[in-house]
Design a protein around this motif. Structure first.
Motif, PDB file in Angstrom:
ATOM      1  N   UNK A 134     -16.412  77.899  45.075  1.00 12.17           N
ATOM      2  CA  UNK A 134     -17.119  77.591  46.319  1.00 12.17           C
ATOM      3  C   UNK A 134     -18.513  78.206  46.221  1.00 12.17           C
ATOM      4  N   UNK A 135     -19.293  78.153  47.297  1.00 15.05           N
ATOM      5  CA  UNK A 135     -20.661  78.698  47.262  1.00 15.05           C
ATOM      6  C   UNK A 135     -20.644  80.181  46.902  1.00 15.05           C
ATOM      7  N   UNK A 136     -21.638  80.622  46.113  1.00 10.98           N
ATOM      8  CA  UNK A 136     -21.561  81.997  45.603  1.00 10.98           C
ATOM      9  C   UNK A 136     -21.598  83.052  46.726  1.00 10.98           C
ATOM     10  N   UNK A 179     -12.159  83.775  48.847  1.00 12.42           N
ATOM     11  CA  UNK A 179     -13.389  83.098  49.253  1.00 12.42           C
ATOM     12  C   UNK A 179     -13.114  82.153  50.405  1.00 12.42           C
ATOM     13  N   UNK A 180     -14.157  81.419  50.775  1.00  9.81           N
ATOM     14  CA  UNK A 180     -14.076  80.582  51.968  1.00  9.81           C
ATOM     15  C   UNK A 180     -14.498  79.152  51.629  1.00  9.81           C
ATOM     16  N   UNK A 181     -14.147  78.208  52.522  1.00 14.14           N
ATOM     17  CA  UNK A 181     -14.442  76.779  52.304  1.00 14.14           C
ATOM     18  C   UNK A 181     -13.944  76.342  50.921  1.00 14.14           C
ATOM     19  N   UNK A 182     -12.674  76.633  50.680  1.00 16.71           N
ATOM     20  CA  UNK A 182     -12.055  76.255  49.408  1.00 16.71           C
ATOM     21  C   UNK A 182     -11.375  74.895  49.597  1.00 16.71           C
ATOM     22  N   UNK A 202      -2.421  86.707  51.750  1.00 20.33           N
ATOM     23  CA  UNK A 202      -3.267  85.937  50.828  1.00 20.33           C
ATOM     24  C   UNK A 202      -4.632  85.581  51.431  1.00 20.33           C
ATOM     25  N   UNK A 203      -4.986  86.192  52.560  1.00 23.77           N
ATOM     26  CA  UNK A 203      -6.311  85.982  53.143  1.00 23.77           C
ATOM     27  C   UNK A 203      -6.469  84.593  53.736  1.00 23.77           C
ATOM     28  N   UNK A 204      -7.735  84.160  53.809  1.00 24.72           N
ATOM     29  CA  UNK A 204      -8.005  82.842  54.399  1.00 24.72           C
ATOM     30  C   UNK A 204      -8.622  81.940  53.352  1.00 24.72           C
ATOM     31  N   UNK A 205      -9.510  81.054  53.787  1.00 24.81           N
ATOM     32  CA  UNK A 205     -10.287  80.283  52.818  1.00 24.81           C
ATOM     33  C   UNK A 205     -10.076  78.796  52.819  1.00 24.81           C
ATOM     34  N   UNK A 245      -4.883  84.670  56.681  1.00 23.78           N
ATOM     35  CA  UNK A 245      -5.990  85.009  57.604  1.00 23.78           C
ATOM     36  C   UNK A 245      -6.930  83.810  57.703  1.00 23.78           C
ATOM     37  N   UNK A 246      -6.500  82.798  58.408  1.00 24.73           N
ATOM     38  CA  UNK A 246      -7.290  81.566  58.476  1.00 24.73           C
ATOM     39  C   UNK A 246      -8.333  81.649  59.578  1.00 24.73           C
ATOM     40  N   UNK A 247      -9.548  81.258  59.249  1.00 24.99           N
ATOM     41  CA  UNK A 247     -10.621  81.270  60.237  1.00 24.99           C
ATOM     42  C   UNK A 247     -11.193  79.882  60.411  1.00 24.99           C
ATOM     43  N   UNK A 248     -11.992  79.473  59.436  1.00 25.16           N
ATOM     44  CA  UNK A 248     -12.706  78.202  59.502  1.00 25.16           C
ATOM     45  C   UNK A 248     -11.799  77.017  59.820  1.00 25.16           C
TER      46      UNK A 248
END
Ligand code: LLP
Length: 385
Positions: free
Chosen positions: A147-149, A190-193, A225-228, A266-269
């Motif tokens: 995803x974006x750096x 990371x995010x927006x995966x 496992x976080x979000x992303x 941990x989902x956000x977006x």
């Protein structure tokens, strides 16, 4: 005139720019998540950083989800809006003593600890309060999220998490400390995966680490496992809800849980992005030599994602039905990066038309700044308008 999903007529007298939230879409999304997780040992902690608007938070809390917080104030906001302390996880590389104190005083579910010094401080602050802090170690899995750096977090070069090499020393600290208890491991790559195979790689890594802990005689009840999970920014109308089914199924398939182990997310977006739009008004249509500009009254101060991450947000004119033509949609801020979109096809626009910048429910309102002494945009909700 009602165009698409927006009550444009009702927007006419509202001062722009403002955030507008489709609460039905939010509820539909929350139902999907609840149904997908319902019969599994899965727990979702909504990532408050994505959108901390109290109306949104209360709705999410009412579904029984937990919260993922990254500051003391986020913990306080989550509690005010109805999240239960025993479902709050607290992450962040730089938790201050004051913030750790807030977490301890409310006896939150878990601290996601990111370094050896943080672990030592947590133990001593818990000791002062005669509390025992539950800890999940945030381990850097060195997995590429593609995803974006700026929103990649799980590589060795990133500041986040504990390196695997430090784990033996960390176990020693737990053995010698009285006020911290190891309950799990935590990751966030990371995010927006959108390429879900990155999560498969994470599962492989988590399983390897799980085996290592077992060899040390340790069984961890919690894996986080976080979000992303990413969303489709290109087609907000066709794909308004992220593919939670494939996402959760992937973890079910690739991460074999042990007895009494729970898997945390941990989902956000993916929870809030699609339900929010930034509504702005055309101030001027400016004909340039090579292109036409729509100068709108929202700027990068209201939605920084395009300027900061070159992020794409779908943009539409919700006042006009005229033929499409290309515009650069730009804000009024004195920065060349204050551009929402280049060469976007919009219905022919005029001064006063309303423009919707879509999928802005996550990392929109929470990242507002007041650069140029600008006012913060207000927020409105489909339930009340
Ligand atoms: N857990 C941790 C530890 C995180 O750092 C994040 C996001 C999340 C969960 C939630 O991730 P999500 O499901 O929303 O992808 N401002 C950027 C995104 C920054 C994400 C930071 N961490 C953007 O607008 O794209």
């Amino acid at each position: 005139m009602i165009k698409g999903i927006f009550p444009t007529e009702k927007f006419q007298h509202i001062e722009t720019p403002f955030y507008w939230y489709d609460m039905d879409l939010l509820r539909e999304t929350l139902n999907v998540i609840r149904n997908e997780c319902g019969n599994k040992p899965f727990h979702v902690h909504y990532a408050i950083k994505a959108n901390a608007n109290p109306v949104i938070l209360k709705e999410i809390a009412s579904y029984g989800f937990g919260a993922d917080c990254v500051s003391g104030n986020e913990i306080l906001r989550a509690l005010e809006c109805g999240f239960k302390p025993d479902k709050i996880a607290f992450a962040g590389v730089g938790k201050t003593d004051k913030e750790i104190g807030i977490g301890l005083d409310h006896d939150i579910f878990c601290f996601n600890v990111e370094s050896i010094p943080e672990l030592e401080v947590l133990n001593s602050l818990a000791k002062e309060r005669n509390r025992k802090a539950r800890v999940a170690l945030r381990i850097n899995p060195n997995v590429d999220a593609h995803t974006h750096k700026y929103i990649t977090t799980g590589l060795n070069e990133n500041k986040f998490g504990i390196n695997e090499q430090d784990l033996p020393a960390i176990l020693q600290i737990f053995r010698n400390s009285t006020h911290i208890e190891l309950i799990g491991m935590h990751f966030h790559i990371g995010s927006q995966i959108t390429d879900l195979s990155s999560f498969e790689d994470l599962c492989v890594k988590a399983t390897e680490l799980q085996e290592w802990f077992n060899q040390q005689g340790i069984m961890l009840p919690v894996i986080n496992v976080g979000g992303g999970l990413g969303i489709n920014y290109q087609h907000p109308n066709h794909c308004p809800i992220a593919d939670f089914e494939s996402y959760f199924r992937l973890f079910e398939k690739y991460l074999k849980l042990q007895d009494n182990q729970t898997l945390h997310f941990e989902l956000g977006r993916s929870v809030v992005a699609p339900c929010g739009s930034l509504i702005t008004r055309v101030v001027y249509v400016k004909e340039g030599l090579e292109k036409n500009f729509l100068i709108v009254d929202a700027g990068m101060t209201d939605l920084i994602r395009p300027a900061l991450y070159q992020a794409f947000h779908h943009i539409e004119n919700i006042s006009s039905d005229l033929n499409y033509q290309p515009y650069d949609v730009v804000g009024p801020i004195c920065e060349s990066s204050d551009v929402f979109g280049h060469e976007r096809l919009l219905n022919t626009s005029k001064r006063g038309d309303l423009i919707a910048i879509r999928s802005a429910g996550a990392y929109g309102e929470t990242m507002v700044s007041q650069y140029n002494c600008r006012e913060k945009p207000a927020s409105y909700f489909s339930d009340h308008i």
